[in-house]
Design an enzyme around this catalytic site. Structure first.
Site, mmCIF file in Angstrom:
data_model
loop_
_atom_site.group_PDB
_atom_site.id
_atom_site.type_symbol
_atom_site.label_atom_id
_atom_site.label_comp_id
_atom_site.label_asym_id
_atom_site.label_seq_id
_atom_site.Cartn_x
_atom_site.Cartn_y
_atom_site.Cartn_z
ATOM 1 N N LYS A 185 35.049 -68.441 20.280
ATOM 2 C CA LYS A 185 36.015 -69.151 19.425
ATOM 3 C C LYS A 185 37.348 -69.153 20.161
ATOM 4 C CE LYS A 185 38.969 -68.876 16.768
ATOM 5 N NZ LYS A 185 40.325 -69.375 17.020
ATOM 6 N N GLU A 261 41.445 -56.630 24.273
ATOM 7 C CA GLU A 261 42.478 -56.795 25.312
ATOM 8 C C GLU A 261 43.710 -57.323 24.602
ATOM 9 O OE1 GLU A 261 42.326 -55.975 28.385
ATOM 10 O OE2 GLU A 261 40.181 -55.695 28.691
ATOM 11 N N CYS A 294 50.086 -61.313 29.402
ATOM 12 C CA CYS A 294 50.096 -59.993 28.783
ATOM 13 C C CYS A 294 50.551 -58.910 29.748
ATOM 14 C CB CYS A 294 48.695 -59.679 28.281
ATOM 15 S SG CYS A 294 47.459 -59.883 29.546
ATOM 16 N N GLU A 393 56.619 -57.174 22.059
ATOM 17 C CA GLU A 393 56.188 -58.189 23.029
ATOM 18 C C GLU A 393 56.792 -59.531 22.616
ATOM 19 O OE1 GLU A 393 52.094 -59.580 22.969
ATOM 20 O OE2 GLU A 393 52.007 -59.203 25.120
HETATM 21 P P1 NAD Z 1 46.541 -64.222 18.488
HETATM 22 O O1 NAD Z 1 46.146 -62.816 18.240
HETATM 23 O O2 NAD Z 1 47.439 -64.873 17.522
HETATM 24 O O3 NAD Z 1 45.257 -65.157 18.585
HETATM 25 C C1 NAD Z 1 44.230 -64.914 19.508
HETATM 26 C C2 NAD Z 1 42.936 -65.509 18.989
HETATM 27 O O4 NAD Z 1 42.577 -64.845 17.786
HETATM 28 C C3 NAD Z 1 43.007 -66.994 18.643
HETATM 29 O O5 NAD Z 1 41.793 -67.603 19.043
HETATM 30 C C4 NAD Z 1 43.119 -66.989 17.133
HETATM 31 O O6 NAD Z 1 42.627 -68.169 16.535
HETATM 32 C C5 NAD Z 1 42.246 -65.811 16.782
HETATM 33 N N1 NAD Z 1 42.509 -65.177 15.480
HETATM 34 C C6 NAD Z 1 43.657 -65.113 14.788
HETATM 35 N N2 NAD Z 1 43.479 -64.429 13.648
HETATM 36 C C7 NAD Z 1 42.188 -64.035 13.618
HETATM 37 C C8 NAD Z 1 41.387 -63.257 12.714
HETATM 38 N N3 NAD Z 1 41.890 -62.736 11.586
HETATM 39 N N4 NAD Z 1 40.098 -63.037 13.029
HETATM 40 C C9 NAD Z 1 39.567 -63.528 14.162
HETATM 41 N N5 NAD Z 1 40.271 -64.271 15.057
HETATM 42 C C10 NAD Z 1 41.566 -64.510 14.777
HETATM 43 O O7 NAD Z 1 47.140 -64.233 19.960
HETATM 44 P P2 NAD Z 1 47.778 -65.474 20.735
HETATM 45 O O8 NAD Z 1 49.148 -65.711 20.198
HETATM 46 O O9 NAD Z 1 46.788 -66.586 20.765
HETATM 47 O O10 NAD Z 1 47.877 -64.886 22.232
HETATM 48 C C11 NAD Z 1 48.928 -64.123 22.691
HETATM 49 C C12 NAD Z 1 48.577 -62.646 22.691
HETATM 50 O O11 NAD Z 1 47.438 -62.408 23.524
HETATM 51 C C13 NAD Z 1 49.676 -61.776 23.272
HETATM 52 O O12 NAD Z 1 49.871 -60.665 22.451
HETATM 53 C C14 NAD Z 1 49.121 -61.343 24.629
HETATM 54 O O13 NAD Z 1 49.628 -60.148 25.138
HETATM 55 C C15 NAD Z 1 47.674 -61.258 24.344
HETATM 56 N N6 NAD Z 1 46.889 -61.334 25.581
HETATM 57 C C16 NAD Z 1 46.302 -60.184 26.065
HETATM 58 C C17 NAD Z 1 45.598 -60.208 27.257
HETATM 59 C C18 NAD Z 1 44.944 -58.961 27.796
HETATM 60 O O14 NAD Z 1 44.051 -59.087 28.627
HETATM 61 N N7 NAD Z 1 45.345 -57.771 27.376
HETATM 62 C C19 NAD Z 1 45.472 -61.406 27.965
HETATM 63 C C20 NAD Z 1 46.078 -62.546 27.460
HETATM 64 C C21 NAD Z 1 46.781 -62.498 26.256
#
Ligand code: NAD
Length: 491
Positions: A185, A261, A294, A393
């Site tokens: 997803k 992650e 990230c 962040e």
């Molecule tokens: P987010 O947590 O808002 O969303 C990530 C994904 O989760 C999306 O596909 C979203 O639709 C889905 N999602 C949201 N709510 C959900 C729920 N209740 N249940 C299941 N899925 C749900 O994050 P974002 O804004 O898309 O991405 C940015 C974040 O990602 C930052 O915090 C960044 O640090 C992190 N990130 C981490 C890594 C790593 O490897 N550690 C890599 C890239 C990004």
């Protein structure tokens, strides 16, 4: 740079077929550089997600996918070859829907990530799934033991928008290589970076129906099914720490294996013997990809004894930083992904000023760009290590500079965080820098500019930056169960 015209797959990929949403709905995809709608995508429903989960379950339980290592390697190689053929289309997609700079597509977004698929094909075949342990005595007789690693089952993968093709590959590759089946997803902001992989799978591989499913949706809660449905065995999630916590909570009811992650607030430590000119000449690198990475070091720790010298160098670096149009090969910073993210970053900047940090460069929306969700490269100094902009962040082009007294103080400040994802240290002495690196609680660390990024490097975080590791053999083993079979001794 001229990009291939967009011709993405915009349907979901469920049970081996490219399909519209069950209710026929579509959602818009916006280019964050132009703010224009560039097309639409099938808006997967909860029913579509349930169909995908059922297909993945069936493919795992009723096919030889998990046991036929050679076949899996062949399918993953076909996926790799297909991605190579579609490389320019994927590049165009990631520049348009994610605002990725073309100059970053080789390393972060497209070329290197596609190569990772080859690594996973090789791993599917070469991994020692069964090994013999040493014999042991039991009730006066010798017993043998076979240690067997086998695919855990059905994986629910949820990815964010910031490096979408790479992160989708980082889930699909090891999950399929291990023998699991998968429902992916992607984030609603970058659906085609996933759905286009569905077309490649459908048209260019022998992947059996249900082994890989891709369900894009405008509704985050469609993804929540992956953390609650009892047919899912593993959830692999990349995204924010807040969503990670929610997924853990939802997964608890069916005791899922949860692999996270999450966010970061990494520190870049400059020790007092460092060549500051060399270390800070590229001091605005934290603005790369709009700071939407990230592992980017967004806290810069400068020794008090050389603080003003360092701040002056950083100011020059920030003022000279080129950014804007992602198709300009000289740029490393494009827009933020959305209006929402742009506003979120700007509100953090306001908070920084309110809490007393000194704003040296930037802080607003660039005046030379009349459209796009851009934020100026922003330099804050004299930042209190406990303040909001040093702790949370921001995911924007914002650097928080913090002074420190000595190496112990630098380590203490670096570790003053709920996160522990990455970081770096610079010193005239590799040994001194390495001593600092050993003391910072983070999953990856860079000493004197050395880089760790590679398919076989385990990547992940300490503390609230995550659970488990992605990539490398450790990343592969996240998708495997462990079974010990006691057998008669070999004699
Ligand atoms: P987010 O947590 O808002 O969303 C990530 C994904 O989760 C999306 O596909 C979203 O639709 C889905 N999602 C949201 N709510 C959900 C729920 N209740 N249940 C299941 N899925 C749900 O994050 P974002 O804004 O898309 O991405 C940015 C974040 O990602 C930052 O915090 C960044 O640090 C992190 N990130 C981490 C890594 C790593 O490897 N550690 C890599 C890239 C990004």
């Amino acid at each position: 740079m001229a990009l291939e015209p967009l011709a993405p797959e915009t349907r979901n990929y469920i049970d081996g077929r490219l399909v519209e949403a069950s209710n026929g709905n579509r959602f818009e995809n916006v280019d964050p550089t132009t703010e224009e709608v560039i097309g639409t995508c099938a808006d997967g429903t909860k029913d579509d997600m349930l169909t995908a989960v059922a297909a993945a379950r069936r493919a795992f339980d009723e096919s030889e996918w998990a046991e036929n290592h050679e076949f899996r390697a062949r399918c993953i190689r076909q996926l790799y070859e297909g991605m190579l053929e579609e490389k320019e289309q994927l590049r165009s997609i990631v520049v348009h829907e994610c605002g990725a700079c073309v100059s970053l597509t080789g390393y972060m977004h497209i070329d290197d990530p596609i190569e990772m698929m080859r690594y996973w094909a090789d791993k599917a075949e070469s991994y020692p799934y069964e090994t013999r342990m040493s014999d042991i005595p039991f009730l006066g007789a010798q017993q043998g033991r076979i240690l067997r690693r086998e695919a855990t089952g059905v994986v629910g993968a949820i990815t964010p928008w910031n490096v979408p093709v790479y992160l989708n590959i980082a889930k699909i590759g090891p999950a399929l290589a291990s023998g699991c089946t998968l429902v992916l997803k992607p984030a609603p902001d970058t659906p085609w970076s996933a759905t286009h992989l569905g077309r490649i799978a459908a048209e260019k591989t022998e992947l059996p129906p249900g082994v890989l499913n891709i369900v894009a949706s405008s509704d985050h809660l469609t993804g929540e099914i992956l953390s609650t449905d009892p047919r899912i065995d593993v959830v692999t999630f990349t995204g924010s720490t807040a969503t990670g916590r929610r997924i853990m909570e939802c997964g608890a009811a069916t005791v899922k294996k949860i692999f996270l992650e999450l966010g970061g607030k990494s520190a870049n430590i400059i020790l007092d013997d460092a060549d500051l000119g060399a270390a800070l000449g590229m001091g605005a690198m934290c603005c790369v990809h709009g700071g939407q990475g990230c592992a980017i070091a967004t806290r810069l720790l400068l020794p008090r004894s050389r603080y003003e010298e360092g701040v002056a160098l950083l100011e020059t670096a920030f003022r000279n930083w080129q950014y804007g149009d992602p198709t300009n090969p000289a740029h490393l910073q494009g827009p933020q992904i959305s209006k929402l993210q742009q506003e979120r970053v700007l509100s953090y900047i306001e908070r920084g000023v309110e809490e007393g940090a000194r704003l040296v460069v930037g802080g607003g929306v660039p005046k030379h760009l009349d459209k796009g969700f851009f934020v100026e490269p922003t330099l804050f100094v004299d930042v209190d290590p406990d303040s909001t902009i040093a702790q949370e962040e921001i995911f924007g082009p914002v650097l928080s500079v913090i002074p420190f007294e000595d190496d112990d103080d630098a380590v203490r400040i670096a570790n003053n965080s709920i996160y522990g994802l990455s970081g770096s240290v610079t010193s005239a002495s590799d040994e001194r820098a390495l001593a600092v690196a050993r003391r910072v609680r983070a999953g990856t660390f860079s000493v004197n500019g050395a880089m760790w990024f590679h398919p076989d490097t385990p990547f992940g975080g300490y503390r609230q930056s995550g659970l488990g590791r992605e990539n490398g053999e450790m990343g592969f083993e996240e998708y495997l169960e462990t079974k010990v079979i006691a057998v008669p001794a070999q004699g």
